[in-house]
Design a protein around this motif. Structure first.
Motif, PDB file in Angstrom:
ATOM      1  N   UNK A  62     -12.606  36.251  -3.435  1.00 48.03           N
ATOM      2  CA  UNK A  62     -11.184  36.403  -3.735  1.00 48.03           C
ATOM      3  C   UNK A  62     -10.310  35.862  -2.608  1.00 48.03           C
ATOM      4  N   UNK A  63     -10.689  36.135  -1.366  1.00 44.51           N
ATOM      5  CA  UNK A  63      -9.914  35.630  -0.230  1.00 44.51           C
ATOM      6  C   UNK A  63      -9.933  34.103  -0.183  1.00 44.51           C
ATOM      7  N   UNK A  64     -11.101  33.519  -0.447  1.00 43.28           N
ATOM      8  CA  UNK A  64     -11.194  32.060  -0.444  1.00 43.28           C
ATOM      9  C   UNK A  64     -10.347  31.449  -1.553  1.00 43.28           C
ATOM     10  N   UNK A  65     -10.366  32.085  -2.725  1.00 38.82           N
ATOM     11  CA  UNK A  65      -9.576  31.557  -3.837  1.00 38.82           C
ATOM     12  C   UNK A  65      -8.085  31.635  -3.529  1.00 38.82           C
ATOM     13  N   UNK A  96      -9.234  31.101  -9.661  1.00 36.92           N
ATOM     14  CA  UNK A  96      -9.402  32.394  -8.976  1.00 36.92           C
ATOM     15  C   UNK A  96     -10.033  33.416  -9.908  1.00 36.92           C
ATOM     16  N   UNK A  97      -9.576  33.469 -11.156  1.00 35.35           N
ATOM     17  CA  UNK A  97     -10.182  34.379 -12.124  1.00 35.35           C
ATOM     18  C   UNK A  97     -11.628  33.992 -12.405  1.00 35.35           C
ATOM     19  N   UNK A  98     -11.860  32.698 -12.574  1.00 35.44           N
ATOM     20  CA  UNK A  98     -13.204  32.224 -12.892  1.00 35.44           C
ATOM     21  C   UNK A  98     -14.174  32.480 -11.751  1.00 35.44           C
ATOM     22  N   UNK A  99     -13.700  32.389 -10.506  1.00 35.12           N
ATOM     23  CA  UNK A  99     -14.586  32.608  -9.359  1.00 35.12           C
ATOM     24  C   UNK A  99     -15.122  34.033  -9.360  1.00 35.12           C
ATOM     25  N   UNK A 114      -7.201  28.969  -1.074  1.00 36.61           N
ATOM     26  CA  UNK A 114      -7.136  27.686  -1.761  1.00 36.61           C
ATOM     27  C   UNK A 114      -5.785  27.514  -2.450  1.00 36.61           C
ATOM     28  N   UNK A 115      -5.314  28.581  -3.090  1.00 37.11           N
ATOM     29  CA  UNK A 115      -3.998  28.519  -3.728  1.00 37.11           C
ATOM     30  C   UNK A 115      -2.901  28.215  -2.718  1.00 37.11           C
ATOM     31  N   UNK A 116      -2.930  28.919  -1.597  1.00 37.27           N
ATOM     32  CA  UNK A 116      -1.884  28.714  -0.590  1.00 37.27           C
ATOM     33  C   UNK A 116      -1.942  27.307   0.005  1.00 37.27           C
ATOM     34  N   UNK A 117      -3.157  26.777   0.157  1.00 39.56           N
ATOM     35  CA  UNK A 117      -3.297  25.443   0.746  1.00 39.56           C
ATOM     36  C   UNK A 117      -2.859  24.347  -0.211  1.00 39.56           C
TER      37      UNK A 117
END
Length: 283
Positions: free
Chosen positions: A260-263, A207-210, A266-269
């Motif tokens: 940010x929303x996509x990241x 998420x940070x890298x994105x 992804x975390x939640x999934x």
């Protein structure tokens, strides 16, 4: 980026949200509406300030004029080509950075000798500003995609590497001793012990890298002149199309929000099994 971002607490270590309010005492729906109201107020301020002469309209057009310019851009093929170029540089650079960060992180994290041997080198290279590599990128690759990738990969790699190293070190000592008692091999320990522990850290690093990758992709396009939104912003500014310049800046902001929303999704999934995510869903 002037410095690699400080490692944020991984998703796996954050306390589970307290109910729907997330610990703030306000329902999530209300929080979203409150945030939208604040953003609408911000846009209203940008509309009013130049019309009242508080700021020169030549340098900061009203929101309505920026919106009109944005609508015109949406109908131009050149704009969509620039968006595609930016997203291509962002995605490829992020993918390479994540792959390298995972591999190097697990190798260094599981071999103590290598971790100690490379610790000083990592701490020396990590704070170097990515933009300092722009002259090198131009000398090596000119103004094409490879220059963008060099900057993006360098900046995003450290975000992933540091988080993976933290994750590997955070393995429960009791679980590690149990694995040794059962004489699990190296790959079995990585699969059943290290990977589940490091995964929340890794996703925080992604998420940070994105976000960092998107910033560096646009910065490289702006300074180097590589194709993309950054180059279009520079062209609009040089040509005096201030409203179009701000419209392009708005697009970069929207891309940042989308990334940010996509990241987070992804975390939640991926971490649907983790207590922090399960607690959030239950709330």
């Amino acid at each position: 980026m002037t410095r690699a971002a400080v490692a944020a607490p991984p998703a796996g270590t954050a306390p589970a949200p307290a109910g729907r309010s997330g610990g703030t005492g306000r329902p999530r729906g209300g929080t979203a509406l409150f945030g939208l109201a604040g953003f609408a107020t911000f846009l209203l301020g940008l509309e009013v300030a130049p019309r009242l002469g508080l700021v020169p309209a030549d340098y900061l057009p009203p929101t309505s004029e920026i919106a009109v310019a944005l609508g015109e851009l949406l109908g131009e093929g050149r704009f969509w080509a620039a968006v595609a170029d930016t997203l291509r540089g962002w995605f490829l650079g992020l993918a390479v950075a994540v792959a390298l960060g995972v591999v190097v992180g697990f190798v260094l994290g599981t071999v103590p000798v290598l971790r100690e041997f490379t610790a000083s080198t990592v701490e020396f290279l990590r704070p170097i500003p990515s933009v300092a590599l722009i002259p090198l990128a131009v000398l090596l690759f000119g103004t094409d995609l490879r220059s963008v990738l060099l900057l993006v990969v360098y900046a995003a790699f450290w975000q992933v590497l540091v988080q993976v190293l933290y994750g590997v070190r955070d393995v429960d000592p009791v679980a590690r001793d149990t694995a040794q008692s059962f004489r699990l091999g190296r790959w079995a320990r990585i699969r059943h012990l290290l990977w589940p522990t490091a995964l929340p850290y890794l996703l925080t690093g992604v998420r940070l890298a994105a976000a960092v990758a998107l910033i560096l992709a646009i910065t490289a396009e702006l300074i180097i002149g590589a194709p993309g939104l950054g180059n279009e912003i520079n062209r609009a500014q040089s040509g005096g199309a201030v409203d179009s310049m701000y419209a392009l800046i708005v697009v970069t902001g929207l891309l940042g929000v989308a990334v940010n929303l996509l990241a987070r999704q992804l975390e939640r999934t991926v971490l649907h099994w983790h207590p922090s995510v399960r607690g959030e869903d239950a709330g």
